[in-house]
Design an enzyme around this catalytic site. Sequence first.
Site, PDB file in Angstrom:
ATOM      1  N   ARG A 163       0.837  -1.197   0.000  1.00  0.00           N
ATOM      2  CA  ARG A 163       0.000   0.000   0.000  1.00  0.00           C
ATOM      3  C   ARG A 163       0.878   1.256   0.000  1.00  0.00           C
ATOM      4  O   ARG A 163       2.044   1.205   0.387  1.00  0.00           O
ATOM      5  CB  ARG A 163      -0.899   0.027   1.238  1.00  0.00           C
ATOM      6  CG  ARG A 163      -1.834  -1.162   1.363  1.00  0.00           C
ATOM      7  CD  ARG A 163      -2.614  -1.104   2.663  1.00  0.00           C
ATOM      8  NE  ARG A 163      -3.550  -2.219   2.804  1.00  0.00           N
ATOM      9  CZ  ARG A 163      -3.276  -3.360   3.416  1.00  0.00           C
ATOM     10  NH1 ARG A 163      -2.068  -3.539   3.958  1.00  0.00           N
ATOM     11  NH2 ARG A 163      -4.186  -4.318   3.515  1.00  0.00           N
ATOM     12  N   LYS A 187      -1.753  -2.510   8.029  1.00  0.00           N
ATOM     13  CA  LYS A 187      -2.840  -1.951   8.817  1.00  0.00           C
ATOM     14  C   LYS A 187      -2.824  -2.532  10.228  1.00  0.00           C
ATOM     15  O   LYS A 187      -2.531  -3.704  10.428  1.00  0.00           O
ATOM     16  CB  LYS A 187      -4.185  -2.246   8.139  1.00  0.00           C
ATOM     17  CG  LYS A 187      -4.414  -1.434   6.867  1.00  0.00           C
ATOM     18  CD  LYS A 187      -5.806  -1.687   6.319  1.00  0.00           C
ATOM     19  CE  LYS A 187      -6.077  -0.783   5.121  1.00  0.00           C
ATOM     20  NZ  LYS A 187      -7.442  -0.989   4.572  1.00  0.00           N
ATOM     21  N   HIS A 255      -2.818   2.715  -5.807  1.00  0.00           N
ATOM     22  CA  HIS A 255      -3.639   1.527  -5.597  1.00  0.00           C
ATOM     23  C   HIS A 255      -3.840   0.754  -6.902  1.00  0.00           C
ATOM     24  O   HIS A 255      -4.015  -0.468  -6.883  1.00  0.00           O
ATOM     25  CB  HIS A 255      -4.998   1.897  -5.004  1.00  0.00           C
ATOM     26  CG  HIS A 255      -5.806   0.695  -4.596  1.00  0.00           C
ATOM     27  ND1 HIS A 255      -5.538  -0.021  -3.446  1.00  0.00           N
ATOM     28  CD2 HIS A 255      -6.837   0.067  -5.205  1.00  0.00           C
ATOM     29  CE1 HIS A 255      -6.383  -1.039  -3.363  1.00  0.00           C
ATOM     30  NE2 HIS A 255      -7.178  -1.003  -4.411  1.00  0.00           N
ATOM     31  N   ARG A 258      -1.112  -1.618  -7.080  1.00  0.00           N
ATOM     32  CA  ARG A 258      -1.384  -2.735  -6.162  1.00  0.00           C
ATOM     33  C   ARG A 258      -2.359  -3.707  -6.823  1.00  0.00           C
ATOM     34  O   ARG A 258      -2.200  -4.926  -6.745  1.00  0.00           O
ATOM     35  CB  ARG A 258      -1.950  -2.179  -4.848  1.00  0.00           C
ATOM     36  CG  ARG A 258      -2.313  -3.226  -3.796  1.00  0.00           C
ATOM     37  CD  ARG A 258      -2.641  -2.492  -2.493  1.00  0.00           C
ATOM     38  NE  ARG A 258      -3.381  -3.284  -1.543  1.00  0.00           N
ATOM     39  CZ  ARG A 258      -2.828  -4.120  -0.653  1.00  0.00           C
ATOM     40  NH1 ARG A 258      -1.533  -4.304  -0.644  1.00  0.00           N
ATOM     41  NH2 ARG A 258      -3.580  -4.779   0.221  1.00  0.00           N
ATOM     42  N   HIS A 281      -3.924  -8.885   3.378  1.00  0.00           N
ATOM     43  CA  HIS A 281      -5.359  -8.869   3.645  1.00  0.00           C
ATOM     44  C   HIS A 281      -5.683  -9.750   4.846  1.00  0.00           C
ATOM     45  O   HIS A 281      -5.074 -10.802   5.039  1.00  0.00           O
ATOM     46  CB  HIS A 281      -6.144  -9.394   2.437  1.00  0.00           C
ATOM     47  CG  HIS A 281      -6.259  -8.402   1.315  1.00  0.00           C
ATOM     48  ND1 HIS A 281      -6.499  -8.768   0.012  1.00  0.00           N
ATOM     49  CD2 HIS A 281      -6.163  -7.045   1.306  1.00  0.00           C
ATOM     50  CE1 HIS A 281      -6.553  -7.688  -0.745  1.00  0.00           C
ATOM     51  NE2 HIS A 281      -6.351  -6.640   0.016  1.00  0.00           N
ATOM     52  N   TYR A 290      -9.905  -9.065  -6.713  1.00  0.00           N
ATOM     53  CA  TYR A 290      -8.973  -9.014  -7.832  1.00  0.00           C
ATOM     54  C   TYR A 290      -9.137 -10.175  -8.808  1.00  0.00           C
ATOM     55  O   TYR A 290      -8.508 -10.190  -9.863  1.00  0.00           O
ATOM     56  CB  TYR A 290      -7.533  -8.992  -7.308  1.00  0.00           C
ATOM     57  CG  TYR A 290      -7.252  -7.826  -6.403  1.00  0.00           C
ATOM     58  CD1 TYR A 290      -7.202  -6.527  -6.890  1.00  0.00           C
ATOM     59  CD2 TYR A 290      -7.055  -8.007  -5.031  1.00  0.00           C
ATOM     60  CE1 TYR A 290      -6.955  -5.446  -6.056  1.00  0.00           C
ATOM     61  CE2 TYR A 290      -6.803  -6.934  -4.194  1.00  0.00           C
ATOM     62  CZ  TYR A 290      -6.758  -5.657  -4.715  1.00  0.00           C
ATOM     63  OH  TYR A 290      -6.522  -4.592  -3.886  1.00  0.00           O
TER      64      TYR A 290
END
Length: 313
Positions: A163, A187, A255, A258, A281, A290
């Site tokens: 990211r 994250k 993004h 990504r 994730h 995706y």
Amino acid sequence: MLETKINESIILPKIYPLTIKAFLDYLVFEKKYSPNTVLAYGTDLEAFSFYCKKTFHREDLENLDYTIIRHWIVDLVDNEVSNRSVNRKMSALRSYYTFLMKSKMISENPMKHHKPLKIAKRVSVPFNQREIEEVLQMMREAEDFISVRNALIVELLYSTGMRRAELINLKTSDIDLAGSLIKVLGKRNKERFIPLLNSLRPSIEKYNFLREANHPKGDYFFMTEKGEKIYPTLVYRLINDYFSQVSSKVKKSPHTLRHSFATHLLNEGADLNSVKELLGHSSLASTQVYTQNSLSELKKMYNQAHPRSVKNH
């Protein structure tokens, strides 16, 4: 205006009621939310608080009836706020009232029956490999510090799928050339390790040499010309500017790179769970977004190759 520093990366104005302040502290210290997310939640709750005072003369947000929330939704829509943005604000309210319920500050959650507004599905189109190669070829020609840095940013985003925030917060100690690994802080401060492609090594070594010559001090890997940590708009602008020269796609952002990373891996047969781990994730559902582009490639190959395809008749 008085201010309170709730962590090292974010400063919020000290204007929140106690329950909102407690909620934001909970997001920072217990949930480990990113500074941008906490700031967005605080902004949304502040806007709702202002609306309640202005329209209903309510000074507190506890024990509100859903009717008031519904009035705010109607007001937002009437002011042409998109359904996606309205849903984001409602997500902030839902989290806030869930926190109040868990903390036993309220006995009933006014958001318990709320349903999000319908939104049109966004179709995100990744860059193709030709577009990425054209940009990298264009950027490889320069030898100065900034151009070499920019080229490595593009190459690293595409080669790792990290990211934008993860790239910005990379530290020199996170790059392990000997072990061919990059440590990424994702994250909620979740660490993961991404293998370093051999093709990246010369670019990193070249950048390291110029960085040492220009800005030997500082923990962060990517630096500005002034020797400071790079920032989000810098990364967005350089991706948008370079890819605008080779691509007509509407969205040209970090993004999108990504997205391209994940799509191209899946197109080449990579396992969905492996891609999930590389992307950082928390659930497989996030990675499955995706697969849509991969299915498009699969359909194209199928229609071209199958003996019963229309083109063969």
